[in-house]
Design a protein around this motif. Sequence first.
Motif, PDB file in Angstrom:
ATOM      1  N   ARG A 149     -13.848 -16.753  -4.196  1.00 43.95           N
ATOM      2  CA  ARG A 149     -13.101 -16.727  -5.458  1.00 43.95           C
ATOM      3  C   ARG A 149     -13.799 -15.794  -6.440  1.00 43.95           C
ATOM      4  O   ARG A 149     -13.174 -14.954  -7.062  1.00 43.95           O
ATOM      5  N   GLY A 156      -2.100 -27.330 -11.069  1.00 45.61           N
ATOM      6  CA  GLY A 156      -2.172 -26.436  -9.908  1.00 45.61           C
ATOM      7  C   GLY A 156      -1.362 -25.155 -10.029  1.00 45.61           C
ATOM      8  O   GLY A 156      -1.307 -24.351  -9.113  1.00 45.61           O
ATOM      9  N   TRP A 180      -5.027 -19.846  -7.075  1.00 41.79           N
ATOM     10  CA  TRP A 180      -5.811 -20.873  -6.356  1.00 41.79           C
ATOM     11  C   TRP A 180      -4.860 -21.935  -5.799  1.00 41.79           C
ATOM     12  O   TRP A 180      -4.511 -22.891  -6.469  1.00 41.79           O
ATOM     13  N   ARG A 181      -4.424 -21.688  -4.565  1.00 40.04           N
ATOM     14  CA  ARG A 181      -3.512 -22.645  -3.923  1.00 40.04           C
ATOM     15  C   ARG A 181      -3.704 -22.535  -2.425  1.00 40.04           C
ATOM     16  O   ARG A 181      -4.273 -21.571  -1.918  1.00 40.04           O
ATOM     17  N   ASP A 219     -17.790 -28.900  -8.603  1.00 40.08           N
ATOM     18  CA  ASP A 219     -16.829 -28.157  -9.431  1.00 40.08           C
ATOM     19  C   ASP A 219     -15.955 -29.116 -10.236  1.00 40.08           C
ATOM     20  O   ASP A 219     -15.159 -28.686 -11.064  1.00 40.08           O
ATOM     21  N   SER A 230     -12.101 -26.572 -15.348  1.00 40.86           N
ATOM     22  CA  SER A 230     -12.446 -26.912 -13.966  1.00 40.86           C
ATOM     23  C   SER A 230     -11.161 -27.105 -13.174  1.00 40.86           C
ATOM     24  O   SER A 230     -10.076 -27.297 -13.738  1.00 40.86           O
ATOM     25  N   ILE A 231     -11.282 -27.094 -11.869  1.00 41.13           N
ATOM     26  CA  ILE A 231     -10.127 -27.283 -10.990  1.00 41.13           C
ATOM     27  C   ILE A 231      -9.590 -28.714 -11.098  1.00 41.13           C
ATOM     28  O   ILE A 231      -8.482 -29.014 -10.703  1.00 41.13           O
ATOM     29  N   TRP A 277     -17.190 -24.839  -5.482  1.00 37.02           N
ATOM     30  CA  TRP A 277     -16.032 -23.930  -5.394  1.00 37.02           C
ATOM     31  C   TRP A 277     -15.889 -23.272  -6.755  1.00 37.02           C
ATOM     32  O   TRP A 277     -15.884 -23.958  -7.782  1.00 37.02           O
ATOM     33  N   ALA A 304     -13.523 -21.685  -8.545  1.00 41.58           N
ATOM     34  CA  ALA A 304     -12.212 -21.328  -9.096  1.00 41.58           C
ATOM     35  C   ALA A 304     -12.258 -20.753 -10.520  1.00 41.58           C
ATOM     36  O   ALA A 304     -11.638 -19.733 -10.805  1.00 41.58           O
TER      37      ALA A 304
END
Length: 566
Positions: A190, A250, A316-317, A449, A462-463, A497, A499
């Motif tokens: 990423r 998402g 991001w998927r 993350d 954050s994700i 991660w 992202a």
Amino acid sequence: MYLLEIHPLKKYIMLSIRLKYWILLCFLLMIFSACGEKIHREKYYGVVPKPNVMELGQGRFDLSRRTKFCFLDKDTLLRYSVENFNTIIEKSIGEKLDIIISDKPVNKSINISLDSELEEEAYRLQICSNRIDIVGGTAKGVFYALQTMQQLLPNSVLEGEQADRIELPEIKITDKPYFKYRGAMLDVGRYYFKPEEIKQFIDVLAMHKMNVFHWHLTEDYGWRIEIKKYPNLTKVGSIREKSPYRMERGKPIQFDNKPHGGFYTQEEIRDIVKYAAERFITIIPEIELPGHATAALASYPYLGCKGKDYKVETIWRVTDEAFCAGRESTFKFLDDVFTEIVDLFPSKYVHIGGDECRKVRWEACPMCQKRIKDEHLKDEIELQSYFVKRVEKILQSKGRKIIGWDEILEGGGSSTATVMSWRGVEGGIEAAKKGNRVIMAPSSYCYLDFYQSKDMSKEPLSIGGYLPIDSVYSFDPLKGLTTKESNYIEGVQANIWTAFMDTTEIVYYMALPRLAAVAEVAWSYQNGETLTYSDFKDRMADFRVLYDIRELPYAKYMFEENDSIK
Ligand code: ACM
Ligand code: ZN
């Protein structure tokens, strides 16, 4: 002539005055040097991860420029073991400690020896007033002993304050890790981080006594490693046109609209692998397959079922794309890529991903359907298992073993693969019951993350998720397993991660101090009920100085301070 004429009594008085003068001068010098430039510390308990046994004595060892490292063993790796400690000492006393070789311990020295009866990462550290003894199972154990000794130094020394003499506490430590795999994964797919930044990350792992850097090198969003036979992987696959910087449920609601790219040349990789080895860290590279491979497909479209119209993913998927499992050319490509990978990374293991592979392309692909028929497979889930097992064979032919995310269990997993359990611990438990080796990295305890505070508005984006440090610390990697099954758990890993982490500043803010909690679970597990979060918190109040001196950002919630870097 004149003296000859002095009366003997007068002569005696004059001599005794001179003697008193000298005694007084020596006394004053002693007091001066004792008060002036000697540094000591009141509290000596801040060792993280917590050692198995640690007994504090009353005395002190004075470390100075005259102290030497005395190697009683000729293992060449020992030089790496002492280097980090020497660099810190040099800042304070102005010089690195000399290294001498001797066949017997030397007083006033740090005596270093190896004992083959100890496990390779185990060590004993004994500091007495007249000498220090370090015994390691191998040079690794010595390295960890010196990581511990670094934490016994006064904070002011760690901060670089000048000193002539440094006090170390009289102490006896016996220590070894519970788990032999203590890792952290960094996703550079990423966001790309420069080689210097990767080296700093490796240093951070080493200070936590972690021994594996899982390097997530390929993704839908970027291919980050030079493969000489396939130059498009980096020419095309390392660059995406934009990145989302805000998402909602998402879905991206904003992009930065600027290209992001970067990759590691093979020369850089070799240099980083060597750097890690000098810190006793193994790098496990991850090449993602069959899913999370859009950057590879954009570089060489013939590797996908559609055969065209791919571009490096910008959202991001989990995408629909995957390597085609029907074409032989896919396996030829992977064989070639892994030939170069194993040449770069000496690690026994290679991570092949295996997570989140959608099957829609395979369902529609005549080649994939033919493969299912020819191989008498039930469905696309079994096709994934076929894919993983073929890649495992490729790597076995090159003398390596595979690790995969827990999806590799689906469709009849390989009995020889190591399973990295991320969707909770269940995959790991199932794998251990089957007799597979397992690394526990469940998102519920190990995903650094996730948000670390309930007040997300104050945190960097954050994700998702919520994982405060006390929850990380409460992780029991062997819960729900019998003693026999527990033997299959190789260790624990933290995952990062990236992202929304486009700088190392954010990476460290998210990772620290939660990484210390993962490290302590992995190293100190056998301390059982002696491990409590409040004790960990007390020791972290000391340990954080190591973050401060390296200017590493970290979240401060555990110290009841409330400053975010947002
Ligand atoms: C993963 O987090 N998709 C392994
Ligand atoms: Zn296909």
